[in-house]
Motif scaffolding. Structure first.
Motif, PDB file in Angstrom:
ATOM      1  N   ASN A 143       0.906  -1.118  -0.001  1.00  9.26           N
ATOM      2  CA  ASN A 143      -0.025   0.040   0.078  1.00  9.26           C
ATOM      3  C   ASN A 143       1.045   1.349  -0.074  1.00  9.26           C
ATOM      4  N   VAL A 168      -3.842   3.456  -2.679  1.00 10.08           N
ATOM      5  CA  VAL A 168      -3.217   2.710  -3.952  1.00 10.08           C
ATOM      6  C   VAL A 168      -2.416   1.318  -3.435  1.00 10.08           C
ATOM      7  N   ALA A 219       0.100  -1.621  -5.068  1.00  6.96           N
ATOM      8  CA  ALA A 219       0.944  -1.827  -6.093  1.00  6.96           C
ATOM      9  C   ALA A 219       1.687  -3.099  -5.919  1.00  6.96           C
ATOM     10  N   ARG A 234       5.050  -2.939  -9.997  1.00 13.41           N
ATOM     11  CA  ARG A 234       4.266  -1.815 -10.179  1.00 13.41           C
ATOM     12  C   ARG A 234       4.774  -0.626  -9.257  1.00 13.41           C
ATOM     13  N   VAL A 259       4.791   3.382  -9.788  1.00 14.11           N
ATOM     14  CA  VAL A 259       4.069   4.427  -9.053  1.00 14.11           C
ATOM     15  C   VAL A 259       5.022   5.400  -8.307  1.00 14.11           C
ATOM     16  N   ARG A 305      -4.325  11.444  -5.585  1.00 12.19           N
ATOM     17  CA  ARG A 305      -4.452  10.151  -6.350  1.00 12.19           C
ATOM     18  C   ARG A 305      -5.072   9.953  -7.633  1.00 12.19           C
ATOM     19  N   GLN A 336      -3.016   9.050 -11.262  1.00  7.37           N
ATOM     20  CA  GLN A 336      -3.787   8.273 -12.267  1.00  7.37           C
ATOM     21  C   GLN A 336      -4.003   8.943 -13.674  1.00  7.37           C
ATOM     22  N   VAL A 395       0.673   7.791 -14.463  1.00  7.82           N
ATOM     23  CA  VAL A 395       1.028   6.441 -14.643  1.00  7.82           C
ATOM     24  C   VAL A 395       0.060   5.945 -15.932  1.00  7.82           C
ATOM     25  N   GLU A 422      -4.047   1.258 -14.830  1.00  6.08           N
ATOM     26  CA  GLU A 422      -5.100   1.510 -13.726  1.00  6.08           C
ATOM     27  C   GLU A 422      -4.555   0.919 -12.521  1.00  6.08           C
ATOM     28  N   LEU A 423      -4.542   2.070 -11.653  1.00  5.10           N
ATOM     29  CA  LEU A 423      -4.217   1.896 -10.257  1.00  5.10           C
ATOM     30  C   LEU A 423      -4.988   0.884  -9.550  1.00  5.10           C
ATOM     31  N   HIS A 424      -4.677   0.082  -8.619  1.00  9.11           N
ATOM     32  CA  HIS A 424      -5.596  -0.521  -7.587  1.00  9.11           C
ATOM     33  C   HIS A 424      -6.006   0.101  -6.602  1.00  9.11           C
ATOM     34  N   THR A 425      -7.106   0.011  -5.854  1.00 11.41           N
ATOM     35  CA  THR A 425      -7.285   0.350  -4.553  1.00 11.41           C
ATOM     36  C   THR A 425      -6.449  -0.390  -3.453  1.00 11.41           C
TER      37      THR A 425
END
Lengths: 110, 592
Positions: free
Chosen positions: B221, B241, B243, B247, B251, B286, B290, B294, B297-300
């Motif tokens: 995170n 976020v 990663a 990734r 980030v 964020r 996004q 980058v 697609e960023l993950h939560t």
């Protein structure tokens, strides 16, 4: 003659012509009302955030704390020395000081 | 309007500085034009060189930053050799002699009294073993900190060493990221104990897991905008976020570029990303990351491990640091040694290097508590290692009041500091060990002494926080300390409350002794930790527990140590300074 004036190293110094001249961590004696209501106020300067000249007087903007009442605040245009014949002559922190009102000239009481 | 520093950086910064430094080294200190000192000394920082304070002109501090604090076999010895040859001052320090190295709270090493003339030779010697001073200071990616036992630790969730090294290799000497608005401090934590101290960094990677496409993936995170300096402490904010390790590199680059483009370059006091996060909030940060920085697609955020964090978490039990003997994941052991205030003399440095090589792999790791760790010690070597004479002083089982002591550089060398620190903290620790009985069950007690609000000793996250101040005593200004209580990290980090102000430095040991006595008398029971005790009380109650007083502790640094050229010199007056000096130490005339 142009004078190069700036704060340095995260506000640790006032540099005059690339020479470190005024340091934080000295205790300056200020007259009442300049910083707080203590008479006189003994103020530790913890960091400079600006500097300039008023005539031949070099002034500094700083954050500090009164050693008596604990007031923590910023102070603008504190005279820290003079330029004489192109050379910087520092004021001693012990002399009682007021700040400089724009256009009114520096006030140094002792 | 851009600051002078921004103009100097615009003109010349990054790797282009090196050739100029080599020229100055060849021609000598006097070749640095007098009217360009400010600009050059600002640029030198990018290569890890920091001009020492007034009275010590022509001498520099040099910082060496190994990512995650990992010094591979041979590297620690090489640094000791360099300290031995090049880090010698005009006079001795009464506690540490002449020739030492300082372990810092960001897992780096600092050497003092370095001459510009020697810098190219030092670089050669460092680079020969894979070390560097690049970006150790200045407005760019600083040394990447993290779990000091990454790759070895039984508590590891994800390999922080891999990411710290990858970030180091990707973003050091990377032109796109070499000129940021301000310093950029990055932390990578991989363990379930939280020892990377991510909460106080500009950018923090913290262990987490996340279900992605039906599979549970391990990674990090991301938090942004932590920092302690300038009376504006912030914990890093969660930007929602997650990663994977791969990734995470992208980030990190995206957030660094976002900071590069959006940080305040007009006002250095408002430049750190913590202020941008204040202004924008984590959501906007964020979104901007996004949309603009980058291309995936960023993950939560995933599920983190913060509820298991025990490092400096203020609990009565749990692992608060890496001191002591601990089993590694491969069955060998790591042995954490206490380094009081982080300073190691060169003679003992050689002995430590010998011990690490003889009993372990020779690898030496640096911790954020200014201590060192020998890794890869087979079980059968532990006893012999413990019996090494040098471990009497650098102990794996130190007294808690020495184990918990951290101090910054202080007025010995630093421009910002208001008070003397390292020698004072050594004197404090010795007096406390001799005079204070620790309350039952207290095995960890952190006392951090920082000379000013820059907070290099991280005072706000200690049980007892000490910060440089002045006061007047018997009509004279004297060195003093503000006293804060109850700070620490863990799942719910907490900054110390400043409950004692302007305590004369010679009354601080008495204050700590009284505080501990009052704590022992008033705590609920022996299971209540000091931090829990502090959390249960308001500031007024806590202030009454301090009771500063003079004792038989003597403090030789009560005068204005900043007004000396060196606080321990026999004649310490500024006018007696031997600086600036030629490379051989011959004083040069100067009005600086």
């Amino acid at each position: 003659m142009a004078i190069a004036l700036r704060t340095l190293d995260d506000g640790a110094w006032i540099s005059v012509n690339d020479s470190r001249q005024v340091s934080v961590s000295d205790v300056w004696t200020l007259s009442r009302g300049v910083f707080c209501e203590c008479e006189p106020a003994y103020v530790l300067l913890e960091g400079f955030f600006g500097t300039g000249v008023d005539g031949s007087v070099v002034v500094a903007d700083a954050v500090g704390q009164c050693l008596e009442c604990g007031t923590r605040d910023s102070i603008d245009r504190l005279p820290v020395g003079r330029i004489v014949d192109g050379e910087f002559k520092p004021y001693g922190p012990e002399g009682i000081q007021s700040t400089v009102d724009p256009g009114a000239g520096a006030v140094r009481q002792t | 309007m851009p600051s002078d520093v921004e103009e100097w950086k615009e003109e010349l910064y990054g790797t282009d500085i090196r050739a100029e430094m080599e020229r100055f080294a060849e021609e000598g200190w006097e070749a640095i034009p007098d009217d360009e000192h400010d600009a050059w000394f600002e640029r030198f920082k990018w290569y890890g060189l920091y001009h020492q304070r007034a009275g010590q002109e022509s001498y520099f501090m040099m910082r060496i930053g190994p990512p995650g604090g990992v010094l591979e076999p041979g590297q620690f010895r090489r640094i000791v050799e360099i300290a031995d040859e090049y880090s010698r001052g005009p006079t001795d320090n009464p506690v540490f002699g002449n020739g030492w190295l300082d372990v810092t709270t960001r897992q780096a090493i600092q050497l003092h009294w370095i001459r510009i003339e020697d810098v190219p030779d030092i670089w050669d010697e460092l680079e020969e073993v894979g070390l560097s001073t690049v970006q150790a200071c200045g407005d760019s990616w600083r040394n990447i900190v993290g779990c000091p036992v990454a790759g070895k630790d039984k508590h590891e969730h994800v390999d922080a060493d891999w990411l710290a090294t990858e970030l180091h290799d990707t973003y050091k000497e990377n032109e796109a990221h070499s000129n940021l608005p301000r310093k950029w401090k990055v932390s990578v934590t991989g363990c379930d104990e939280g020892c990377g101290q991510g909460d106080i960094n500009d950018l923090a990677f913290e262990p987490a897991e996340k279900e992605v496409d039906g599979e549970t993936v391990t990674g990090y995170n991301v938090r942004v905008g932590g920092g302690l300096s300038r009376n504006e402490p912030r914990f890093a904010r969660d930007i929602d976020v997650f990663a994977t390790p791969e990734r995470a590199v992208d980030v990190a680059g995206g957030i660094s570029a976002l900071f590069r483009d959006n940080g305040d370059r007009d006002n250095r006091y408002n430049a750190r990303i913590k202020f941008l996060v204040d202004e924008w909030g984590p959501e906007k940060l964020r979104e901007t990351l996004q949309e603009e920085y980058v291309d995936f697609e960023l993950h939560t955020a995933g599920e983190d491990l913060r509820d298991s964090y025990s490092y400096n978490a203020g609990e009565a039990d749990g692992k608060h640091d890496h001191v002591g003997v601990h089993e590694q994941v491969d069955g060998d052991y790591y042995v954490g040694l206490n380094v009081l205030v982080g300073r190691i003399g060169v003679d003992e440095g050689y002995e430590l290097a010998d011990a690490a090589e003889e009993h372990g792999s020779g690898e030496v790791r640096l911790t954020q508590r200014q201590n060192i760790i020998f890794t890869d010690v087979p079980e059968e070597n532990l006893e012999d290692l413990r019996s090494e004479p040098v471990l009497e002083h650098y102990s794996p089982d130190p007294h808690p009041l020495q184990r918990g002591s951290i101090a910054c550089t202080g007025t010995e060398f630093c421009s910002l500091s208001i008070v003397e620190t390292k020698n004072r903290q050594v004197r404090y620790a010795r007096w406390l060990v001799d005079n204070v009985e620790l309350p039952e069950g207290v095995e960890d007690f952190h006392i951090h002494l920082s000379g000013c609000t820059a907070s290099c000793a991280q005072p706000q996250i200690a049980d007892v926080s000490l910060r440089g101040m002045k006061t007047r005593k018997d009509g004279e200004p004297v060195e003093a300390l503000d006293i804060g209580l109850g700070g620490g990290l863990g799942e719910d980090p907490q900054f110390a409350s400043w409950v004692g102000e302007r305590v004369p430095a010679d009354e601080v040991p008495g204050a700590i002794a009284n505080l501990l006595e009052n704590f022992a008398a008033a705590r609920n029971d022996e299971s209540q930790s000091f931090r829990e005790f502090v959390a249960d009380r308001d500031d007024d109650e806590l202030a009454e527990l301090i009771e500063p007083e003079e004792t038989d502790y003597e403090d030789p640094f009560m005068h204005n140590t900043k007004r000396t050229w060196y606080p321990y010199a026999e004649d310490d007056d500024m006018d007696a300074s031997p600086a600036p000096a030629k490379a051989d130490g011959t004083p040069l005339p100067s009005d600086d």
